[in-house]
Design an enzyme around this catalytic site. Structure first.
Site, short mmCIF file in Angstrom:
data_model
loop_
_atom_site.label_atom_id
_atom_site.label_comp_id
_atom_site.label_asym_id
_atom_site.label_seq_id
_atom_site.Cartn_x
_atom_site.Cartn_y
_atom_site.Cartn_z
N LYS A 1 0.75 -1.41 -0.16
CA LYS A 1 -0.02 -0.21 -0.07
C LYS A 1 1.03 1.35 0.00
CE LYS A 1 -1.33 1.31 4.25
NZ LYS A 1 -1.39 2.99 4.59
N ASN A 2 1.92 1.14 0.59
CA ASN A 2 2.71 2.61 0.90
C ASN A 2 3.67 2.78 -0.23
OD1 ASN A 2 1.32 3.03 3.23
ND2 ASN A 2 2.90 2.11 4.74
N CYS B 1 -4.27 7.53 10.06
CA CYS B 1 -4.46 6.83 11.20
C CYS B 1 -4.09 7.84 12.41
CB CYS B 1 -3.65 5.58 11.31
SG CYS B 1 -4.32 4.20 10.16
N ARG C 1 -8.27 -0.61 5.14
CA ARG C 1 -7.73 0.43 4.36
C ARG C 1 -6.31 0.04 4.17
NH1 ARG C 1 -6.80 5.87 7.90
NH2 ARG C 1 -5.62 6.14 5.77
N ARG D 1 0.69 13.98 13.63
CA ARG D 1 1.47 13.73 12.18
C ARG D 1 1.78 14.92 11.59
NH1 ARG D 1 -0.70 8.63 10.35
NH2 ARG D 1 1.51 8.60 9.11
N PRO D 2 2.92 15.72 12.31
CA PRO D 2 3.38 16.82 11.76
C PRO D 2 3.66 16.87 10.26
CG PRO D 2 4.99 15.75 13.20
CD PRO D 2 3.61 15.26 13.38
N ILE D 3 3.62 18.09 9.62
CA ILE D 3 4.20 18.02 8.19
C ILE D 3 5.38 19.15 7.75
CG2 ILE D 3 2.40 19.64 7.42
CD1 ILE D 3 1.55 17.11 5.23
N ASP E 1 5.15 -0.16 12.15
CA ASP E 1 4.29 -0.59 11.66
C ASP E 1 3.88 -1.98 12.10
OD1 ASP E 1 4.18 1.11 8.36
OD2 ASP E 1 3.54 1.81 10.31
N ARG F 1 -3.00 9.97 5.04
CA ARG F 1 -1.81 10.57 5.08
C ARG F 1 -1.25 10.68 3.88
NH1 ARG F 1 1.41 13.73 8.48
NH2 ARG F 1 3.46 13.46 7.90
C1 EPZ Z 1 4.61 6.59 6.33
O1 EPZ Z 1 3.89 7.47 7.03
C2 EPZ Z 1 3.38 5.36 6.29
N1 EPZ Z 1 2.32 5.84 5.73
C3 EPZ Z 1 3.23 4.78 7.65
O2 EPZ Z 1 2.37 3.79 7.63
C4 EPZ Z 1 4.55 4.45 8.57
O3 EPZ Z 1 4.07 4.11 9.71
C5 EPZ Z 1 5.40 5.56 8.61
O4 EPZ Z 1 5.57 6.14 7.16
C6 EPZ Z 1 6.73 5.34 9.18
O5 EPZ Z 1 7.24 4.07 8.49
C7 EPZ Z 1 2.40 6.08 4.59
O6 EPZ Z 1 3.46 5.61 3.60
C8 EPZ Z 1 1.17 6.32 3.74
P1 EPZ Z 1 6.94 9.27 8.47
P2 EPZ Z 1 4.74 9.02 7.20
O7 EPZ Z 1 7.09 10.78 8.01
O8 EPZ Z 1 5.39 9.20 6.18
C9 EPZ Z 1 7.54 12.72 12.11
C10 EPZ Z 1 0.76 2.38 7.92
O9 EPZ Z 1 0.73 1.65 9.04
N2 EPZ Z 1 7.52 13.75 11.21
O10 EPZ Z 1 8.03 8.35 8.21
O11 EPZ Z 1 3.63 9.95 7.74
C11 EPZ Z 1 6.42 11.67 12.37
O12 EPZ Z 1 5.73 12.60 13.50
C12 EPZ Z 1 1.14 3.87 8.24
O13 EPZ Z 1 0.85 1.97 6.80
C13 EPZ Z 1 7.72 14.90 11.52
O14 EPZ Z 1 7.99 15.16 12.68
O15 EPZ Z 1 5.71 9.02 8.76
C14 EPZ Z 1 7.24 10.73 13.03
O16 EPZ Z 1 7.51 10.52 14.30
C15 EPZ Z 1 0.73 4.34 9.13
N3 EPZ Z 1 7.45 15.84 10.82
C16 EPZ Z 1 8.66 10.29 12.15
O17 EPZ Z 1 8.79 11.58 11.52
C17 EPZ Z 1 7.36 15.67 9.44
O18 EPZ Z 1 7.11 16.73 8.67
C18 EPZ Z 1 8.36 9.39 10.79
O19 EPZ Z 1 7.15 9.73 10.34
C19 EPZ Z 1 7.21 14.42 9.07
C20 EPZ Z 1 7.14 13.30 9.92
#
Ligand code: EPZ
Length: 416
Positions: A22-23, A116, A394, A121-123, A303, A92
């Site tokens: 999915k990802n 989720c 999902r 979930r900051p960006i 995950d 997301r």
């Molecule tokens: C992706 O989410 C996946 N989702 C998540 O899978 C997965 O848990 C995650 O990567 C980690 O592997 C998709 O690919 C759609 P991150 P993502 O940015 O990209 C922080 C599932 O179960 N962060 O790697 O949102 C964040 O809070 C889903 O399939 C910031 O602080 O995760 C976290 O602590 C759930 N600022 C860390 O980084 C930002 O701008 C990693 O998050 C972005 C992230």
């Protein structure tokens, strides 16, 4: 509302075909906004997030449909900057529109992406990176608005955190920019590699060096036929199911390389894993507990944290899991406690003692928390029901029918 009904205590034996990841599918679907011509994407899982992503492209005027059970045809030639805010706020992965719509149309205005609910979930890393490339704008009143005069400019981006989404977004923002961009402090998950392989197949020039990624911009990308990777998290979830029930499964279609980092933990847990080219054979009898920490790939994936917590309940000696990625990953704990789990959270670590769980009525609170309840229910004594299965569907394709086909007493029923 649909529910999952499980009668625990049945060993699993047989073959399971692992679905596409999915990802990987989600960013690759949105990346088609950057590509001229038709893309045929194979091994795409039929999960609701994928359906949503295709619907978002169709609302923009693109062609984006399943042409075979797991094959999608996409052509974004006629796409316009018309975003479906309701669908965007459901997942997301909509964050990938920040790069793809911005590069394609010169501006993007969209609500915060959903996803989720496991903590904040900051960006800001996504916005920081795009501004590094020349984007202007930001967030206000729950909306993200970015624009770029003329075009973005290639540049060096140093991410403050290892982020899968931000890494993929920066790659997609830079791929068509004149000159070379370098993205530092990047994620290395297989789905990041999948996106790079897809874009390079379309004519991009991207190299992943481990801690950084180099993107030499190209003038255009052409449509291709591409098969995405199988889902390592789905495979890891089924490994946890075998651990909880005993038995043996052959997981087909998965790249052993992607689950090799999980090997260390499963070896410690006395869960046997062997493999040939694209098939993993896993068996378990009397698993042992262990302690682990979640980390960016190739560390143990966040995950799989909830699923492993459920498994450790059934393991000799119990164990602990420390969550280093998402502060809100622990909603599953209260649900396992409904089943009698001896699980205690202290800060970002859960400590688990071995106990035979008892079936109960539970609620999925997010995608992987729902998967943890399936693992728990398969090993429990008696009947477990899981509500809110919309979270589970999902991200898992045909989870109940796959498990039922290998001896699990599990089914999806219409709830009242
Ligand atoms: C992706 O989410 C996946 N989702 C998540 O899978 C997965 O848990 C995650 O990567 C980690 O592997 C998709 O690919 C759609 P991150 P993502 O940015 O990209 C922080 C599932 O179960 N962060 O790697 O949102 C964040 O809070 C889903 O399939 C910031 O602080 O995760 C976290 O602590 C759930 N600022 C860390 O980084 C930002 O701008 C990693 O998050 C972005 C992230």
């Amino acid at each position: 509302m649909e529910k999952i009904l499980i009668e625990g205590g049945h060993r699993l034996n047989g073959d399971i075909e692992i679905s596409g990841m999915k990802n990987s599918a989600l960013p690759i679907i949105f990346a088609c906004l950057l590509i001229e011509g038709e893309c045929i994407l194979e091994n795409i899982p039929r999960v609701s997030d994928v359906q949503n992503a295709l619907s978002i492209l169709k609302t923009m005027g693109a062609e984006a449909d399943f042409v075979d059970y797991h094959t999608v045809k996409i052509n974004t030639k006629s796409a316009e900057n018309n975003l479906d805010f309701e669908l965007i706020s459901k997942m997301r992965a909509s964050s990938y529109l920040l790069s793809c719509a911005l590069v394609r149309f010169g501006r993007v205005n969209m609500p915060y992406p959903g996803g989720c609910n496991f903590g904040s979930r900051p960006i800001e890393q996504h916005l920081k990176g795009l501004k590094c490339l020349g984007a202007r704008g930001g967030e206000s009143d729950g909306f993200l608005t970015l624009k770029c005069k003329n075009n973005l400019k290639s540049n060096k981006i140093s991410l403050d955190k290892i982020s899968v989404g931000a890494t993929i977004n920066m790659i997609m923002a830079a791929v068509l920019l004149e000159g070379q961009s370098v993205i530092e402090n990047v994620a290395r998950e297989p789905h990041v590699i999948d996106v790079i392989r897809f874009l390079n197949a379309c004519g991009a020039d991207i190299l992943h060096f481990g801690s950084y990624i180099r993107v030499n911009g190209v003038r255009k990308l052409k449509g291709v036929k591409y098969r995405i990777y199988a889902d390592m998290i789905e495979a890891g979830t089924y490994i946890a199911c075998v651990g909880a029930t005993g038995g043996a499964l052959s997981l087909k279609g998965i790249e052993y390389e992607h689950i090799r980092p999980l090997r260390l933990i499963f070896d410690e847990m006395n869960i046997k894993i062997s493999y040939n080219s694209r098939e993993i054979y896993v068996s378990s009898n009397n698993p042992k507990g262990t302690s682990m920490q979640t980390e960016p790939y190739p560390g143990f994936p966040t995950d799989l944290h909830p699923q492993l917590s459920a498994l450790v309940c059934y393991c000799e000696g119990g164990g602990s899991i420390t969550e280093n990625i998402f502060d809100g990953r622990f909603a599953y704990v209260a649900q396992l406690e409904k089943m009698g789990a001896k699980i205690k959270r202290v800060g970002n670590t859960v400590y688990i003692s071995q106990t035979r769980l008892i079936g109960a009525s539970t609620d999925a609170t997010d995608l992987r928390a729902g998967a943890a309840l399936v693992v728990a229910g398969l090993g429990a004594q008696g009947i477990t029901t899981i509500n809110n299965v919309n979270y589970i569907v999902r991200g898992y394709e045909e989870l109940t029918s796959k498990l039922a086909s290998v001896g699990g007493n599990i089914k999806l029923i219409q709830g009242e």
